[in-house]
Design an enzyme around this catalytic site. Structure first.
Site, PDB file in Angstrom:
ATOM      1  N   MET A  39      45.715  40.867  34.396  1.00  0.00           N
ATOM      2  CA  MET A  39      47.073  40.315  33.386  1.00  0.00           C
ATOM      3  C   MET A  39      48.292  41.486  33.905  1.00  0.00           C
ATOM      4  O   MET A  39      48.772  41.909  32.447  1.00  0.00           O
ATOM      5  CB  MET A  39      45.757  40.630  32.269  1.00  0.00           C
ATOM      6  CG  MET A  39      45.123  39.822  32.193  1.00  0.00           C
ATOM      7  SD  MET A  39      45.276  39.220  30.034  1.00  0.00           S
ATOM      8  CE  MET A  39      44.491  40.830  29.462  1.00  0.00           C
ATOM      9  N   HIS A  46      43.017  49.036  39.585  1.00  0.00           N
ATOM     10  CA  HIS A  46      43.053  47.256  40.282  1.00  0.00           C
ATOM     11  C   HIS A  46      43.700  47.330  41.957  1.00  0.00           C
ATOM     12  O   HIS A  46      42.989  46.784  42.707  1.00  0.00           O
ATOM     13  CB  HIS A  46      44.755  47.178  39.560  1.00  0.00           C
ATOM     14  CG  HIS A  46      44.714  46.621  37.955  1.00  0.00           C
ATOM     15  ND1 HIS A  46      45.339  46.835  37.214  1.00  0.00           N
ATOM     16  CD2 HIS A  46      44.155  45.692  37.783  1.00  0.00           C
ATOM     17  CE1 HIS A  46      44.606  46.451  36.032  1.00  0.00           C
ATOM     18  NE2 HIS A  46      43.813  45.706  36.396  1.00  0.00           N
ATOM     19  N   GLY A 156      36.593  43.470  38.811  1.00  0.00           N
ATOM     20  CA  GLY A 156      36.071  45.128  38.411  1.00  0.00           C
ATOM     21  C   GLY A 156      34.753  45.154  37.421  1.00  0.00           C
ATOM     22  O   GLY A 156      34.670  44.167  36.662  1.00  0.00           O
ATOM     23  N   ASP A 159      34.278  45.491  33.286  1.00  0.00           N
ATOM     24  CA  ASP A 159      34.658  44.469  32.836  1.00  0.00           C
ATOM     25  C   ASP A 159      32.852  43.455  32.980  1.00  0.00           C
ATOM     26  O   ASP A 159      33.371  42.386  33.642  1.00  0.00           O
ATOM     27  CB  ASP A 159      35.578  42.940  32.450  1.00  0.00           C
ATOM     28  CG  ASP A 159      36.428  44.200  32.218  1.00  0.00           C
ATOM     29  OD1 ASP A 159      36.644  44.481  30.769  1.00  0.00           O
ATOM     30  OD2 ASP A 159      37.461  44.581  32.993  1.00  0.00           O
ATOM     31  N   VAL A 185      36.189  52.737  38.608  1.00  0.00           N
ATOM     32  CA  VAL A 185      37.346  53.897  38.719  1.00  0.00           C
ATOM     33  C   VAL A 185      37.779  54.766  37.156  1.00  0.00           C
ATOM     34  O   VAL A 185      37.561  53.801  36.847  1.00  0.00           O
ATOM     35  CB  VAL A 185      38.689  52.870  39.439  1.00  0.00           C
ATOM     36  CG1 VAL A 185      39.386  54.909  39.529  1.00  0.00           C
ATOM     37  CG2 VAL A 185      38.830  52.110  40.964  1.00  0.00           C
ATOM     38  N   LEU A 193      38.734  53.490  33.652  1.00  0.00           N
ATOM     39  CA  LEU A 193      40.635  53.186  33.665  1.00  0.00           C
ATOM     40  C   LEU A 193      40.593  51.729  32.687  1.00  0.00           C
ATOM     41  O   LEU A 193      39.468  50.866  33.340  1.00  0.00           O
ATOM     42  CB  LEU A 193      41.268  53.162  35.289  1.00  0.00           C
ATOM     43  CG  LEU A 193      40.945  54.251  35.828  1.00  0.00           C
ATOM     44  CD1 LEU A 193      41.899  53.854  37.035  1.00  0.00           C
ATOM     45  CD2 LEU A 193      41.881  55.649  35.246  1.00  0.00           C
ATOM     46  N   SER A 194      41.262  52.167  32.036  1.00  0.00           N
ATOM     47  CA  SER A 194      41.730  50.556  31.497  1.00  0.00           C
ATOM     48  C   SER A 194      43.675  50.188  31.330  1.00  0.00           C
ATOM     49  O   SER A 194      44.185  51.037  30.790  1.00  0.00           O
ATOM     50  CB  SER A 194      40.835  50.683  30.609  1.00  0.00           C
ATOM     51  OG  SER A 194      41.872  49.203  29.010  1.00  0.00           O
ATOM     52  N   ARG A 196      44.637  49.305  29.016  1.00  0.00           N
ATOM     53  CA  ARG A 196      44.407  49.363  27.027  1.00  0.00           C
ATOM     54  C   ARG A 196      44.320  50.956  26.483  1.00  0.00           C
ATOM     55  O   ARG A 196      44.546  51.730  26.230  1.00  0.00           O
ATOM     56  CB  ARG A 196      43.290  48.614  26.361  1.00  0.00           C
ATOM     57  CG  ARG A 196      43.707  47.111  26.380  1.00  0.00           C
ATOM     58  CD  ARG A 196      42.749  46.517  25.606  1.00  0.00           C
ATOM     59  NE  ARG A 196      43.042  45.390  25.210  1.00  0.00           N
ATOM     60  CZ  ARG A 196      42.294  43.895  25.752  1.00  0.00           C
ATOM     61  NH1 ARG A 196      42.104  44.357  26.515  1.00  0.00           N
ATOM     62  NH2 ARG A 196      43.219  42.414  25.260  1.00  0.00           N
TER      63      ARG A 196
HETATM   64  O1  PAF Z   1      40.248  41.275  33.468  1.00  0.00           O
HETATM   65  C1  PAF Z   1      41.212  40.537  33.207  1.00  0.00           C
HETATM   66  O2  PAF Z   1      42.141  41.499  33.689  1.00  0.00           O
HETATM   67  C2  PAF Z   1      41.417  38.854  32.749  1.00  0.00           C
HETATM   68  O3  PAF Z   1      40.348  38.894  32.188  1.00  0.00           O
HETATM   69  C3  PAF Z   1      41.291  38.226  34.423  1.00  0.00           C
HETATM   70  C4  PAF Z   1      39.780  37.856  34.656  1.00  0.00           C
HETATM   71  C5  PAF Z   1      42.533  38.489  35.172  1.00  0.00           C
HETATM   72  C6  PAF Z   1      41.793  36.388  33.040  1.00  0.00           C
HETATM   73  O4  PAF Z   1      42.685  36.628  32.401  1.00  0.00           O
END
Ligand code: PAF
Length: 294
Positions: A39, A46, A156, A159, A185, A193-194, A196
């Site tokens: 996202m 990432h 990751g 989640d 990470v 790490l997030s 948010r």
């Molecule tokens: O983890 C995320 O960033 C989102 O939930 C994803 C997997 C890209 C789906 O929108």
């Protein structure tokens, strides 16, 4: 090199075809296609997914799409950070060749109504506090998989429930994509790490590592012989019930010990089970998890 940027599905299909055909000709075989769905608001977590994809795959594709379908009314869809230019730079640094960054109307034109639902895995934990969230995640990920047609997709482990849901969906629907969970990470102080984390005030940021410390302590307690889930969870909740300044700040949504595949809670913890946590710090909901074991 800056990746190609597709803002529409038709543009994406054309660019993907060109890249895959070019790579097939160069390699003399079908290239292995990798995909990292995101996202945006990309960070080192990432980057680690993109780096793994770079190592494994011949064609490297990412998506950047803040998916409205996975946000309930009143959640942070509008304030979710959007940092496309910086994201493209990070993608370039990790060798991504093609980025799909569509507008919501491109992904969900008027009249869109399909939903992918996993009634077992998606109802509990985050699914209980965020009804419809995982339907939105599974729906967009299936749509993205169909567009990208990756051999390997990287997500990751932070989640964890999302990862399990996407793996289950891929197995249930016999998708050609293998879904790979990559390690969490963390900042030096343990905070996972997030994107948010950028919402946290200075004070909240200072308190935030308590969540991973609570999980670490539960794991240490498990390793020293405690197997009773209720006692382990009580320990973790105790750790989150106070902060250094003495002000309670955490509002725990859930803290659980679960089977790694079914995500069902276990009464007696064993190696390989997963500690799952979600808690509010002020207006920010943080999640974290840790596998039990050495
Ligand atoms: O983890 C995320 O960033 C989102 O939930 C994803 C997997 C890209 C789906 O929108």
């Amino acid at each position: 090199m800056t990746p190609e940027l597709a803002r529409s599905i038709s543009q994406f299909r054309g660019l993907r075809r060109e890249i895959v055909l070019g790579r097939s000709a160069g390699l003399g075989r079908r290239p292995r296609i990798g995909f990292v769905p995101t996202m945006g608001a990309l960070h080192e977590g990432h980057a680690s997914l993109l780096a793994q994809m770079r190592e494994d795959c011949d064609v490297r594709i990412a998506s950047i799409f803040v998916n409205p379908l996975q946000f309930a009314a009143g959640e942070d869809l509008d304030r979710y950070p959007r940092t496309l230019e910086a994201d493209l730079e990070l993608c370039a640094a990790q060798g991504v060749e093609l980025v799909l960054a569509p507008e919501p109307a491109e992904m969900y034109p008027a009249g869109f109504q399909t939903r992918v639902q996993l009634p077992g895995l998606a109802q509990r934990w985050c699914g209980a506090s965020r009804p419809g969230h995982f339907d939105g995640v599974a729906t967009v990920v299936l749509k993205l998989f169909e567009l990208v047609q990756p051999d390997l997709a990287y997500l990751g482990r932070k989640d964890y429930q999302q990862l399990r849901i996407i793996q289950q969906m891929a197995a249930d629907l016999s998708l050609q994509t293998e879904v790979i969970g990559c390690p969490i990470v963390r900042e030096a102080d343990g905070l996972a790490l997030s994107s948010r984390n950028s919402y946290l005030s200075e004070d909240e940021r200072a308190a935030a590592p308590q969540l991973s410390r609570a999980l670490e302590e539960m794991r240490a307690h498990f390793l020293s012989g405690e197997k009773d889930s209720a006692r382990l969870i009580a320990d973790g909740l105790h750790k989150l019930s106070w902060t250094e300044g003495g002000n309670p700040r955490w509002q725990v949504d859930y803290l659980a010990i679960v089977d790694p595949l079914s995500l069902e809670p276990v009464a007696t913890a064993s190696e390989g089970d997963v500690l799952l946590a979600a808690a509010w710090l002020g207006r920010t909901r943080l999640i974290d998890n840790m596998e039990l074991g050495a």
